[in-house]
Design an enzyme around this catalytic site. Structure first.
Site, PDB file in Angstrom:
ATOM      1  N   SER A 200       0.849  -1.253   0.116  1.00 25.00           N
ATOM      2  CA  SER A 200      -0.051   0.089   0.064  1.00 25.00           C
ATOM      3  C   SER A 200       0.709   1.376  -0.087  1.00 25.00           C
ATOM      4  O   SER A 200       1.785   1.446  -0.885  1.00 25.00           O
ATOM      5  CB  SER A 200      -0.967   0.068   1.362  1.00 25.00           C
ATOM      6  N   ASP A 436      -9.094  -5.411  -4.865  1.00 25.77           N
ATOM      7  CA  ASP A 436      -8.536  -4.314  -3.948  1.00 25.77           C
ATOM      8  C   ASP A 436      -9.696  -3.020  -4.281  1.00 25.77           C
ATOM      9  O   ASP A 436      -9.826  -2.717  -5.366  1.00 25.77           O
ATOM     10  CB  ASP A 436      -7.204  -3.899  -4.095  1.00 25.77           C
ATOM     11  N   HIS A 474      -7.232  -5.583  -0.203  1.00 29.07           N
ATOM     12  CA  HIS A 474      -6.002  -4.617  -0.105  1.00 29.07           C
ATOM     13  C   HIS A 474      -5.153  -5.127   0.738  1.00 29.07           C
ATOM     14  O   HIS A 474      -3.828  -5.044   0.338  1.00 29.07           O
ATOM     15  CB  HIS A 474      -6.605  -3.232   0.279  1.00 29.07           C
TER      16      HIS A 474
END
Length: 557
Positions: A200, A436, A474
């Site tokens: 991320s 995601d 995610h």
């Protein structure tokens, strides 16, 4: 020469007892700004404590990994601007060192100290920690402390130019330089290899290091990188506007959408199991009008109103800017369909990221707001308008062109020229999670394609890999929409990176993802291939829990 530096003979390696005795003497030491490769204040070591090894243990049905004998170093780097906050860092120096260092990436807006002592992203329960493998590990809070700000003002640090630059790129380089200096003093030689591993925001940081400081790192693992960060934050606002006008979707509506998507796209991967494995082929199969409530007004959980269809359409439409930002980009890509729901409440994908648990309000409520609204509103108020009272609902990029271009140059990691990094032998492993909804996996895919366009397929084949994890959220996990069964998503990317850098052994094609028991003996419940882009695992017959029952096939829109 790789980032480890010298080829000359190294001083005698200190013994474990010598390292244990040397550890507390690090406390109070100062690393001068001249040892840091960017404008900086001095770094000071606040404490250095020898921590004995702790064996693996079981807490409930969770494995707590073993740790090794190590020197735990805590310190801070002073800012240049006295109004800026310090850069806090932690460095863990194992008594049994393999000569290598691993920098952990952060997440979100950062602001919390990354200790370097947690399992890596997507690690299986039985995987040893990097520290236990012999790596010196370190991390930072990126130069601001989230506890200093209210929960609805987590981006307030962006009002300070130095703190914004530290968040964008500078803090990670500064902490890297300090860590190398401390390791050189403690072990009597510098690390032979330095890697960056993050997901991320941490994945963006890893790409940033390869782009901006290619001489400082030998390898990067970048998982779901928020590569177009400034554009990502802006794209959140159009997802929220329809919800401010009545288009909010509660969890029941999200579940209806998830089932609709599964019905349309599940079997595209050769197996009807509630998992959208062929995500790139799915959008062409989705006609949201088939979910429309009669007359367009909300008629219950089984259908979507016109306003709710507008919300879903916004998520699955590209966000276009009327001007270019860093590296000439004008578009943030749409999100993909698949895994709108998951049994894990921390990853209740669309509810957590897009809709929240209650309709959005202009006064952002962190307890109910979607993460996209919280992040997007903070970005607009503090990074762009630099006005805590600014109404994010009326944000128009045209009003802030110069500022958006400036911020993009600081926090976006879209430079496709990795030639200097590759020329030194640097290796890059990317992973995109196709379920995601925090960021679009198409952004990372577009970046990888841009690197190929810039450097050529042969250069990229020698130095970079992009893997695709179908249906993964995610943070990694995935589950069947129909029965909630978990999907294999665990894979170790550190060892393949290290073998590639040190031994010239490219990562396998494909890598194997696993689903295992959470406690010893970590029985394998299921496996599947994690294919290189543009591949996805297509079921070709046999036990769906066996990786041998799948073949990687190209997934194209």
């Amino acid at each position: 020469m790789l980032a480890g530096g010298a080829a000359q003979a190294q001083p005698a390696k200190p013994s474990a007892d010598e390292l244990k005795a040397a550890c507390p003497r690090l406390a109070g030491q100062t690393i001068e700004p001249s040892a840091i490769g960017l404008p900086s204040g001095a770094a000071t070591i606040a404490s250095a404590t020898f921590v004995p090894a702790v064996p693996q243990s079981i807490s409930g049905n969770v494995t707590v990994p073993a740790t090794a004998d190590h020197c735990k170093v805590l310190g801070a780097i002073a800012p240049v601007d006295p109004a800026a906050q310090p850069i806090n860092f932690q460095l863990n120096l194992p008594a049994s060192w393999n000569g290598k260092a691993l920098q952990y990436g952060g997440g979100g807006y950062n602001g919390t100290l990354i200790t370097g002592l947690l399992p890596l992203r997507d690690a299986a329960p039985g995987d040893p920690l990097p520290l236990t493998r012999g790596y010196a590990t370190f991390g930072t809070d990126s130069g601001h402390q989230a506890a200093a700000f209210a929960p609805d003002s987590i981006g307030r640090f962006g009002l300070n130019d130095e703190m914004l630059i530290n968040y964008g790129y500078a803090s990670y380089k500064k902490v890297r330089d300090v860590a190398v200096a401390v390791m050189g003093s403690f072990y009597r030689h510098a690390p032979s290899r330095i890697y960056y591993f993050g997901g991320s925001e941490g994945g963006r940081e890893g790409l940033t290091m390869a782009q901006r400081f290619p001489a400082d790192y030998d390898g990067v693992v970048s998982v779901v990188p928020v590569v177009q960060l400034s554009m990502l934050f802006q794209s959140y606002i159009p997802h929220q506007r329809p919800q401010l006008r009545g288009g909010w979707m509660g969890p029941d509506k999200v579940a209806t959408l998830a089932r609709f998507v599964s019905d349309a796209c599940d079997a595209l991967d050769g197996l009807a199991d509630g998992v959208v494995g062929n995500a790139l082929a799915c959008p062409a199969r989705i006609d949201l009008q088939r979910l429309r409530c009669p007359g367009g007004a909300d008629a219950g959980s089984h259908c979507l109103s016109d306003a709710q269809i507008e919300t879903v359409s916004a998520v699955h439409s590209p966000h276009r800017l009327p001007f270019p930002v860093a590296n000439g980009l004008t578009i943030y890509p749409e999100w993909l369909y698949g895994n709108e729901t998951t049994p894990d409440p921390k990853n209740a994908t669309m509810t957590r990221w897009v809709t929240g648990t209650a309709p959005p309000t202009l006064a952002v409520d962190p307890s109910t707001a979607a993460q996209q609204w919280l992040y997007g509103a903070n970005f607009v108020r503090f990074f762009v308008a630099k006005d805590p009272g600014f109404d994010p609902g009326r944000f128009d990029p045209k009003d802030f062109q110069a500022r958006l271009q400036q911020v993009s140059e600081i926090i976006d990691s879209t430079n496709p020229d990795l030639s200097a990094f590759f020329a030194r032998g640097g290796k890059l492993i990317l992973r995109e999670n196709m379920g995601d909804l925090a960021q679009s996996p198409l952004a990372g895919i577009a970046y990888f394609d841009a690197v190929i366009a810039r450097l050529g397929p042969e250069a990229v084949e020698r130095s970079a890999r992009l893997y695709i994890s179908p249906a993964s959220t995610h943070s990694g996990p995935a589950a069947s929409v129909t029965d909630g069964a978990p999907v294999p998503t665990m894979v170790d990317l550190l060892d393949p990176l290290d073998r590639w850098v040190t031994g010239g052994e490219p990562p396998a094609d494909p890598l194997i993802q696993s689903l295992t028991d959470t406690v010893p003996p970590y029985a394998v419940k299921a496996q599947r291939p994690m294919c290189r882009y543009p591949g996805y695992p297509h079921h070709i017959g046999g036990d769906p829990r066996s990786a041998a029952s799948y073949a990687c096939r190209p997934s194209l829109p």
